[in-house]
Design an enzyme around this catalytic site. Structure first.
Site, short mmCIF file in Angstrom:
data_model
loop_
_atom_site.label_atom_id
_atom_site.label_comp_id
_atom_site.label_asym_id
_atom_site.label_seq_id
_atom_site.Cartn_x
_atom_site.Cartn_y
_atom_site.Cartn_z
N LYS A 8 5.35 -0.06 29.78
CA LYS A 8 5.52 -0.87 30.98
C LYS A 8 4.29 -1.76 31.19
O LYS A 8 3.17 -1.32 31.03
CB LYS A 8 5.73 0.05 32.19
CG LYS A 8 5.85 -0.64 33.54
CD LYS A 8 4.62 -0.72 34.40
CE LYS A 8 3.63 0.38 34.36
NZ LYS A 8 2.38 0.08 35.16
N ALA A 91 -2.91 7.95 31.18
CA ALA A 91 -3.67 7.37 32.29
C ALA A 91 -4.19 6.00 31.89
O ALA A 91 -5.39 5.72 31.94
CB ALA A 91 -4.81 8.29 32.71
N ALA A 92 -3.25 5.13 31.49
CA ALA A 92 -3.63 3.86 30.87
C ALA A 92 -3.03 2.63 31.53
O ALA A 92 -3.22 1.52 31.04
CB ALA A 92 -3.25 3.88 29.39
N GLY A 93 -2.23 2.79 32.60
CA GLY A 93 -1.62 1.63 33.24
C GLY A 93 -0.38 1.12 32.55
O GLY A 93 0.12 0.03 32.86
N GLY A 96 3.18 5.34 30.80
CA GLY A 96 3.62 6.15 29.66
C GLY A 96 4.48 7.33 30.04
O GLY A 96 5.56 7.53 29.50
N SER A 98 6.04 7.75 32.89
CA SER A 98 7.24 7.22 33.53
C SER A 98 8.22 6.67 32.49
O SER A 98 9.43 6.84 32.61
CB SER A 98 6.86 6.10 34.52
OG SER A 98 6.04 6.60 35.55
N ASP A 128 7.05 4.38 39.25
CA ASP A 128 7.43 3.51 38.14
C ASP A 128 8.70 3.97 37.43
O ASP A 128 9.25 3.22 36.61
CB ASP A 128 6.30 3.43 37.11
CG ASP A 128 5.12 2.58 37.57
OD1 ASP A 128 5.29 1.82 38.54
OD2 ASP A 128 4.05 2.69 36.96
#
Length: 265
Positions: A8, A91-93, A96, A98, A128
């Site tokens: 995403k 924890a990368a925005g 993942g 989601s 998300d």
């Protein structure tokens, strides 16, 4: 069955206000990359989940993760044995977890159909997740769960994702936001919104993870027509006019950084 848990991206992310319930009122333009984690599944006597891949070890207890919770929360007569190949950093925005949950929803839909309240079940797992179930370009409002599908003029656009391999939790980034409403998401085509939009979490994320600034600076040297951080970071992305330019940019990134090349869906 196989499903890709598509990464995403927030092509734009405008934080409008902090709500009474502690969440934040958002306006965001979701887009999805044609690559991500990979799930394979087969009917089984009971639900099972095995995790593998480069970032599999970062998830800890398999049945505590969001993919397992999605599986447990969807009614069906038969169990499903899943193997999750974790290719996206945690924890990368990139949504993942989601995206993994969204892929589970699509698998269950193929196997047994989804309940009428599937969107509420998805939202209960994370803000998300509803967008990730369909993994199509859309505008998200509220906490990100009020979705408006939009026709994309960026389908097929080459994209490069870069993460400095620094995990960044969402909560502290939102907490560091300065509370200033910088205005609504612009109107226009997906390209127009992306160009005129912004990510209001970029500044607070930079304050917590200076390596994001190094990634953004490196990407801006590659001829991309848009460079931005996704979500609450620390992954950044760049959009290109050609796959050749994207691939050359990937070669120019630091060897220690995580990268993924793809195209927008």
């Amino acid at each position: 069955m196989r499903e890709t848990a598509y990464a995403k991206l927030n092509l734009a992310l405008h934080v409008r206000r902090r709500r009474e319930d502690g969440y934040h009122e958002l306006e965001t333009l979701f887009a999805f990359v044609d690559a991500g984690d990979e799930l394979s599944g087969s009917p089984a006597a009971r639900d099972e989940l095995r995790v593998m891949g480069e970032f599999g070890g970062a998830l800890g207890e398999p049945f505590g993760n969001i993919a397992a919770k999605a599986l447990a929360g969807l009614p069906r007569a038969q169990g499903l044995a899943l193997i999750l190949e974790k290719n996206l950093p945690v924890a990368a925005g990139l949504g993942g977890g989601s995206a993994d949950a969204g892929a589970v929803f699509r698998m269950v839909e193929r196997l047994a159909g989804l309940p009428e309240d599937w969107a509420a079940r998805a939202a209960a797992l994370g803000a998300d997740v509803p967008a990730c179930v369909r993994s199509e370009t859309c505008i998200g409002r509220g906490t990100g769960t009020e979705l408006e599908p939009v026709a994309s003029d960026l389908a097929g656009c080459p994209v490069l994702l870069v993460n400095p391999r620094v995990p960044l939790a969402t909560g502290p980034v939102f907490k560091a936001w300065d509370g200033v409403d910088r205005g609504a998401l612009p109107d226009g085509s997906v390209r127009d919104i992306a160009l005129a939009g912004r990510n209001d979490l970029e500044a607070p994320a930079l304050s917590l993870c200076p390596a994001i600034g190094e990634v953004l600076a490196a990407l801006r040297e590659t001829g991309a027509w848009l460079v931005r951080m996704s979500g609450s970071g620390a992954t950044c992305f760049a959009l290109y006019d050609s796959a050749g330019a994207r691939d050359a940019a990937r070669e120019a990134m630091r060897a220690s950084w995580w990268t993924m090349a793809g195209a927008l869906r």
